[in-house]
Design a protein around this motif. Sequence first.
Motif, PDB file in Angstrom:
ATOM      1  N   HIS A   1      55.459 -34.871  -2.186  1.00 47.02           N
ATOM      2  CA  HIS A   1      55.667 -34.680  -3.603  1.00 47.02           C
ATOM      3  C   HIS A   1      56.468 -35.842  -4.166  1.00 47.02           C
ATOM      4  O   HIS A   1      57.219 -36.501  -3.467  1.00 47.02           O
ATOM      5  N   VAL A   2      56.248 -36.114  -5.424  1.00 46.19           N
ATOM      6  CA  VAL A   2      56.844 -37.277  -6.069  1.00 46.19           C
ATOM      7  C   VAL A   2      57.731 -36.793  -7.208  1.00 46.19           C
ATOM      8  O   VAL A   2      57.310 -35.992  -8.020  1.00 46.19           O
ATOM      9  N   VAL A   3      58.964 -37.232  -7.235  1.00 40.21           N
ATOM     10  CA  VAL A   3      59.880 -36.812  -8.291  1.00 40.21           C
ATOM     11  C   VAL A   3      60.547 -38.030  -8.927  1.00 40.21           C
ATOM     12  O   VAL A   3      60.525 -39.115  -8.384  1.00 40.21           O
ATOM     13  N   ALA A   4      61.159 -37.827 -10.052  1.00 34.33           N
ATOM     14  CA  ALA A   4      61.803 -38.930 -10.771  1.00 34.33           C
ATOM     15  C   ALA A   4      63.169 -39.245 -10.176  1.00 34.33           C
ATOM     16  O   ALA A   4      63.831 -38.401  -9.605  1.00 34.33           O
ATOM     17  N   LEU A   5      63.572 -40.460 -10.324  1.00 33.22           N
ATOM     18  CA  LEU A   5      64.890 -40.896  -9.850  1.00 33.22           C
ATOM     19  C   LEU A   5      65.417 -41.903 -10.858  1.00 33.22           C
ATOM     20  O   LEU A   5      64.699 -42.777 -11.286  1.00 33.22           O
TER      21      LEU A   5
ATOM     22  N   ASP B   1      56.395 -44.088  -7.892  1.00 29.68           N
ATOM     23  CA  ASP B   1      57.162 -44.885  -8.858  1.00 29.68           C
ATOM     24  C   ASP B   1      58.648 -44.938  -8.535  1.00 29.68           C
ATOM     25  O   ASP B   1      59.274 -45.984  -8.608  1.00 29.68           O
ATOM     26  N   SER B   2      59.248 -43.784  -8.257  1.00 32.61           N
ATOM     27  CA  SER B   2      60.702 -43.780  -8.050  1.00 32.61           C
ATOM     28  C   SER B   2      61.132 -43.074  -6.767  1.00 32.61           C
ATOM     29  O   SER B   2      62.075 -43.495  -6.125  1.00 32.61           O
ATOM     30  N   LYS B   3      60.433 -42.011  -6.410  1.00 34.20           N
ATOM     31  CA  LYS B   3      60.786 -41.333  -5.163  1.00 34.20           C
ATOM     32  C   LYS B   3      59.592 -40.540  -4.655  1.00 34.20           C
ATOM     33  O   LYS B   3      58.857 -39.942  -5.440  1.00 34.20           O
ATOM     34  N   ALA B   4      59.420 -40.545  -3.346  1.00 27.35           N
ATOM     35  CA  ALA B   4      58.406 -39.692  -2.718  1.00 27.35           C
ATOM     36  C   ALA B   4      59.031 -39.064  -1.486  1.00 27.35           C
ATOM     37  O   ALA B   4      59.831 -39.710  -0.801  1.00 27.35           O
ATOM     38  N   THR B   5      58.697 -37.801  -1.237  1.00 26.76           N
ATOM     39  CA  THR B   5      59.209 -37.133  -0.042  1.00 26.76           C
ATOM     40  C   THR B   5      58.042 -36.714   0.842  1.00 26.76           C
ATOM     41  O   THR B   5      57.105 -36.073   0.373  1.00 26.76           O
ATOM     42  N   ILE B   6      58.103 -37.102   2.086  1.00 27.03           N
ATOM     43  CA  ILE B   6      57.084 -36.719   3.067  1.00 27.03           C
ATOM     44  C   ILE B   6      57.748 -35.764   4.059  1.00 27.03           C
ATOM     45  O   ILE B   6      58.867 -36.030   4.513  1.00 27.03           O
ATOM     46  N   THR B   7      57.047 -34.674   4.376  1.00 32.57           N
ATOM     47  CA  THR B   7      57.514 -33.864   5.503  1.00 32.57           C
ATOM     48  C   THR B   7      56.447 -33.920   6.584  1.00 32.57           C
ATOM     49  O   THR B   7      55.254 -33.807   6.311  1.00 32.57           O
TER      50      THR B   7
END
Length: 321
Positions: free
Chosen positions: A4-8, A168-174
């Motif tokens: 998922h990709v979130v803003a930072l 763009d600013s943050k991505a989290t991989i599990t």
Amino acid sequence: MKLHVVALCTIALGLGGSMASPLALAQAPADGVILEKNIPIKVTEVAPGLFFQYHHQESNNAFLVTDEGVLVIDTRQHPRRAEELLATIRKYTDKPIKWVVNTHAHGDHYFGNIVFKREGATFIAHRDTAGMMKAHLDVEMKRRQGYFKQRQYDPAEVKLVMPDVTFDSKATITLGGRTIELLYMGPGQNPGDTLVYFPKERVIFTGGPFSKNSWPNPSFTPSMSNWVALLRKIAAMDVDTYLGGHGDIGNKEDVLHEAQMLSDFDAGMREAVAKGMSKDDIVKNVKFEKYKDVRNYYRMNLFIGSYYHFLTTGRPQNAYP
Ligand SMILES: [Zn+2]
């Protein structure tokens, strides 16, 4: 695996520094030619299942081994080198290669992509890294011809493999119950510089912006002040182990050392330009003696030339876009 990709938010800018002393410099060899002592490739398990491959002459990698598969950070300078990296990973696991992160668009960190594409990996990179991989491919190929020739590697084996996913600013991989955060805090050495953060393990792979005891090539940065601020911000993170794109395993002090070195380089160069010195005058008469034992110092005349270009034109020598 999930993504998922979130803003930072972006970081604050800041610049400190001290003056460098003027002294003469030796001639540097052509770009891509390697003049350093032969230090063997070393693999270290820095946290359970998280391995760091340090190759002093070339570039570093990391790989995370989980029950669900493997995440690889950067792919080396040629497919032959990537095959060697894959063989090293296979000493630890036969699980599939699920993810490849390309931290920045320098050929020594992504020219081996094709090997991991063949293995079925999903590639992820920052949007600007993806843009630079396309825009700078010719520049990157050109400046690595000396390396290919020296190693007798066929340049035609290098194929451009673009990211499947960009952020763009943050991505989290599990993956396999492990969490990997890809962070973008603005440009350091390059637009798109991606930091790969393992929060539970308190480890970060820093790609372009930080390399322990190593002079970075300053011809890509659009903002030295942002780069220095970025390093100071990285040093303040909840991290014990800093894995650079080059150089051995670092700590907070090493990150702050690079911030100071770049700050001193910036201040020394600005002072020389303000005095009206030409590029050749600076190459002949200014050196950053305090940092003469830092890796890549022999390339200082190239670094001075490219940063002179930046200070006198307002654009990086290898600008993007
Ligand atoms: Zn590199």
